[in-house]
Design an enzyme around this catalytic site. Sequence first.
Site, short mmCIF file in Angstrom:
data_model
loop_
_atom_site.label_atom_id
_atom_site.label_comp_id
_atom_site.label_asym_id
_atom_site.label_seq_id
_atom_site.Cartn_x
_atom_site.Cartn_y
_atom_site.Cartn_z
N GLY A 244 -12.45 -21.67 -107.84
CA GLY A 244 -11.24 -21.30 -108.64
C GLY A 244 -11.64 -20.36 -109.60
O GLY A 244 -10.60 -19.71 -110.46
N GLU A 281 -17.59 -24.66 -104.90
CA GLU A 281 -16.83 -24.05 -103.78
C GLU A 281 -16.19 -22.49 -104.53
O GLU A 281 -15.00 -22.41 -104.12
CB GLU A 281 -15.97 -24.77 -103.45
CG GLU A 281 -16.26 -26.26 -102.68
CD GLU A 281 -15.21 -27.15 -102.53
OE1 GLU A 281 -14.10 -26.95 -102.63
OE2 GLU A 281 -15.36 -28.32 -102.35
N PRO A 282 -16.98 -21.56 -104.58
CA PRO A 282 -16.45 -20.21 -105.16
C PRO A 282 -15.81 -19.45 -104.06
O PRO A 282 -16.39 -19.48 -102.83
CB PRO A 282 -17.48 -19.46 -105.93
CG PRO A 282 -18.60 -20.16 -105.31
CD PRO A 282 -18.37 -21.59 -104.93
N GLY A 283 -14.81 -18.91 -104.01
CA GLY A 283 -14.15 -18.11 -103.05
C GLY A 283 -13.91 -16.74 -103.69
O GLY A 283 -14.85 -15.77 -103.65
N ARG A 284 -12.69 -16.43 -104.40
CA ARG A 284 -12.46 -15.34 -104.93
C ARG A 284 -13.63 -14.46 -105.72
O ARG A 284 -13.73 -13.41 -105.47
CB ARG A 284 -10.92 -15.52 -105.88
CG ARG A 284 -10.41 -14.12 -106.37
CD ARG A 284 -9.37 -14.69 -107.43
NE ARG A 284 -8.73 -15.87 -107.14
CZ ARG A 284 -7.30 -15.79 -106.47
NH1 ARG A 284 -6.94 -14.64 -106.46
NH2 ARG A 284 -6.73 -16.81 -106.40
N ARG A 320 -0.62 -10.51 -101.11
CA ARG A 320 -0.55 -11.38 -102.65
C ARG A 320 0.38 -10.57 -103.48
O ARG A 320 1.14 -11.58 -104.26
CB ARG A 320 -1.92 -10.89 -103.36
CG ARG A 320 -3.23 -11.78 -102.46
CD ARG A 320 -4.42 -11.78 -103.07
NE ARG A 320 -4.33 -12.87 -104.33
CZ ARG A 320 -4.15 -12.30 -105.58
NH1 ARG A 320 -3.92 -11.07 -106.04
NH2 ARG A 320 -4.14 -13.13 -106.43
N CYS A 350 10.08 -3.97 -93.17
CA CYS A 350 11.60 -3.84 -93.33
C CYS A 350 12.00 -5.03 -94.39
O CYS A 350 12.62 -6.17 -93.78
CB CYS A 350 12.48 -3.95 -91.99
SG CYS A 350 11.84 -2.74 -91.04
N GLU A 351 11.44 -5.11 -95.48
CA GLU A 351 11.75 -6.06 -96.53
C GLU A 351 11.51 -5.49 -97.88
O GLU A 351 10.55 -4.69 -98.04
CB GLU A 351 10.77 -7.19 -96.52
CG GLU A 351 10.79 -7.91 -95.24
CD GLU A 351 10.62 -9.58 -95.33
OE1 GLU A 351 10.98 -10.22 -96.48
OE2 GLU A 351 10.43 -10.27 -94.50
N TYR A 378 -8.70 -12.85 -100.18
CA TYR A 378 -7.57 -13.44 -99.93
C TYR A 378 -6.39 -12.08 -99.49
O TYR A 378 -5.18 -11.97 -99.73
CB TYR A 378 -6.59 -14.13 -100.88
CG TYR A 378 -7.32 -15.34 -101.24
CD1 TYR A 378 -7.61 -16.41 -100.45
CD2 TYR A 378 -7.80 -15.53 -102.67
CE1 TYR A 378 -8.02 -17.54 -100.65
CE2 TYR A 378 -8.75 -16.54 -102.64
CZ TYR A 378 -8.96 -17.67 -102.01
OH TYR A 378 -9.39 -18.79 -102.24
#
Length: 423
Positions: A244, A281-284, A320, A350-351, A378
């Site tokens: 986190g 548990e690091p990700g980012r 993101r 197309c949004e 991510y």
Amino acid sequence: MTLPGSPYVAYRGADLFIEDCALNALADRFGTPLYVYSQAAMLAALGSYQRALAGRDHLICYAMKANSNLAVLQTFAQAGCGFDIVSCGELKRVLAAGAPASRIVFSGVGKTRAEMREALEAGVLCFNVESEPELELLSQVAVAAGRTARVSLRVNPDVDAGTHPYISTGLKGNKFGVAHERAVATYQRAAALPGLEVVGIDCHIGSQITEATPYLDALDRLLDLVEAVEAQGIRLHHVDVGGGLGITYTDETPPEAGVLVAQLLERIDARGHGHRKVLFEPGRSLVGNAGVLLAEVLYLKPGDEKNFCIVDAAMNDLARPAMYEAWMGIVPCRTRATAALTWDVVGPVCESGDWLGRDRVLAVQPGDRVAVLSAGAYGMSMASNYNTRPRAAEVLVSGSQAWLIRDREDAAALFAGEHLLPG
Ligand code: LLP
């Protein structure tokens, strides 16, 4: 100009480099949209955790959902990392990258029977269990397979991580974990069930957390439970404080990983739990600042209310901004001396939600390349094929070397598994 995020992405004169590779040259060679990662940046980020944990019984389990390219996993596996997985797709990937199952923890609120069986057979270190019914099912699956499942309970500490509601996970109203009040009873159930061996406790309170306080609060709540559980005669070997830790996208000032780890270890020691194995548990924070997404400017479309800079990367490549209104830096790969204007940088999907950055001051022309900064986490792992857009290629850089670590997807492959009706 200093850029927010990684020192491994910086201008040399007019050209933007990642380590010793000019990003424009990589775009020429591999095309756009293109994800590019610095291996040195990843290893430096990991090193910050590792140094702070030196001499401790510990395991850093990279949360591979942040970026699950095989070469990224291989880099971390070779550096001694463990892994946090949330599906058997991730299990297969990480084993293919050469990680030992004995360093894998299996998280997630909805593991299927088949996933439990597969992970048991592979011999994962532990299942991070999130509910009583999951515990019951895991026990059945383990007994049927003639194996023992090591379990940790993910406890919901009911701590506000102060982050975006979609990525806040440790509040009572979130779907995650066993409620704090139910935890001791759930451990008693776990200890009584056949085929299970209780080994630890874990939590995860959210992502992109930029302060130490929510971590320390969650740790205190975990340690309270460790004491309550052990008072019932159930031994807990490890404490997993989750992932986190946030990164700098613009002006955020998260604590440095080593500083946060030191504070957590100090609290663990102060409360007399220094003998326990500690898991993270690091990700980012391991990959986010290490990557950029390169895109080419297709068209400039000035207007009365807004100027649009239309690029060839879109929300399907990088979700993101569309999904969380996340702010990510966007800079040219080669600066121009011409006057800058304010642009909304948007993709071809197309949004109206398909934007990468709003109100960005940029001097760009069609054909120029821009880099979306801090896109290593991510980014590609959340990419989709919306609008039947093939996903980007990925390149890993080390010094002046660049390896293609994922081919650009081929449009025909996107519908190769579909079937026309007969006749
Ligand atoms: N452990 C568990 C059980 C998790 O659910 C997560 C992330 C992590 C570890 C890693 O957290 P990190 O260190 O990366 O913050 N897609 C969102 C982030 C979702 C995070 C989900 N869980 C984004 O782009 O901001």
